[in-house]
Design a protein around this motif. Structure first.
Motif, short mmCIF file in Angstrom:
data_model
loop_
_atom_site.label_atom_id
_atom_site.label_comp_id
_atom_site.label_asym_id
_atom_site.label_seq_id
_atom_site.Cartn_x
_atom_site.Cartn_y
_atom_site.Cartn_z
N VAL A 74 60.57 23.59 -10.47
CA VAL A 74 59.43 24.49 -10.38
C VAL A 74 59.40 25.19 -9.03
CG1 VAL A 74 56.90 24.54 -10.38
CG2 VAL A 74 58.10 23.19 -12.09
N SER A 107 57.94 25.98 -18.98
CA SER A 107 56.67 26.64 -18.69
C SER A 107 55.75 26.58 -19.91
CB SER A 107 56.89 28.09 -18.25
OG SER A 107 57.24 28.94 -19.33
N LYS A 108 56.35 26.71 -21.09
CA LYS A 108 55.56 26.63 -22.32
C LYS A 108 55.18 25.19 -22.65
CE LYS A 108 54.85 30.80 -23.20
NZ LYS A 108 53.44 31.20 -23.09
N ASN A 160 53.82 32.06 -16.69
CA ASN A 160 53.36 31.54 -17.98
C ASN A 160 52.36 30.40 -17.87
OD1 ASN A 160 55.03 33.34 -19.30
ND2 ASN A 160 56.72 31.89 -19.42
N HIS A 161 52.34 29.69 -16.75
CA HIS A 161 51.46 28.54 -16.68
C HIS A 161 50.48 28.56 -15.51
CE1 HIS A 161 49.80 24.62 -17.18
NE2 HIS A 161 50.21 24.26 -15.98
N ASN A 191 52.12 24.57 -20.77
CA ASN A 191 50.96 25.10 -21.47
C ASN A 191 50.45 24.11 -22.51
OD1 ASN A 191 52.37 28.43 -21.59
ND2 ASN A 191 50.99 27.60 -20.09
N TYR A 211 57.14 29.62 -6.36
CA TYR A 211 57.31 28.92 -7.64
C TYR A 211 58.27 29.69 -8.53
CZ TYR A 211 53.30 26.17 -6.24
OH TYR A 211 52.46 25.34 -5.55
N TYR A 252 63.92 27.14 -18.14
CA TYR A 252 62.74 27.45 -17.33
C TYR A 252 61.58 27.93 -18.20
CZ TYR A 252 65.63 27.11 -13.13
OH TYR A 252 66.44 26.67 -12.12
N TYR A 253 61.89 28.80 -19.15
CA TYR A 253 60.86 29.30 -20.06
C TYR A 253 60.30 28.15 -20.89
CZ TYR A 253 58.52 31.91 -23.73
OH TYR A 253 57.57 32.40 -24.60
N HIS A 255 59.06 31.92 -14.29
CA HIS A 255 58.51 31.61 -15.61
C HIS A 255 57.31 30.68 -15.50
CE1 HIS A 255 62.56 32.92 -16.86
NE2 HIS A 255 61.93 33.31 -17.95
N PHE A 256 57.45 29.65 -14.68
CA PHE A 256 56.38 28.66 -14.53
C PHE A 256 55.13 29.30 -13.92
CE2 PHE A 256 54.29 24.81 -12.98
CZ PHE A 256 54.45 23.98 -14.07
#
Length: 136
Positions: free
Chosen positions: A57, A73-74, A12-13, A77, A5, A69-70, A8-9
């Motif tokens: 992803v 990922s947020k 962060n997630h 969330n 994956y 990407y960041y 970031h994903f």
């Protein structure tokens, strides 16, 4: 890539999602209404306009920047918090928060720490101006 994956994903997630999934049965049995706090970010505006590009992803996409990407990922969330609240809002208190710029080593590669930026308005404005220029 992290375990297949996008980094970031995954960081962060997915890890947080899996953690909540594992402890959810215990939370739902709690006598008092438990609280789940999901840390998101205002950087969700950097996510692709389609929302989450699920192809990205698992595979790098041309034209995607690190901020994209960041951001997605947020966004994941935030959507996770909404989903938790939709399904279990009568049994859990679910909050999604944007912590803001806090004093961490996140910006250690810049000559100004977040604390230094907050005390120096000129450099703070310059930092954000450069951030917007680099982002676009």
């Amino acid at each position: 890539m992290l375990d297949g994956y996008e980094t970031h994903f995954a960081t962060n997630h997915l890890g947080h999602f899996q953690f909540v999934k594992e402890i959810l049965p215990v939370l739902l049995k709690a006598q008092e209404k438990p609280r789940v706090v999901v840390v998101s970010s205002s950087a969700t505006w950097n996510a692709p306009t389609c929302g989450i590009d699920f192809k990205s992803v698992v595979q790098k996409q041309p034209g995607f920047r690190t901020t994209n990407y960041y951001g997605q990922s947020k966004l994941a969330n935030s959507l996770f918090a909404v989903g938790l609240n939709t399904r279990y809002g009568d049994q859990l208190i679910v909050n999604a928060v944007h912590p803001g710029v806090v004093d961490t080593d996140l910006f250690q590669i810049t000559p100004y720490s977040p604390r230094g930026l907050s005390h120096d308005l000129f450099h703070f404005a310059l930092f954000w101006l450069l951030f917007w220029v680099v982002k676009s």
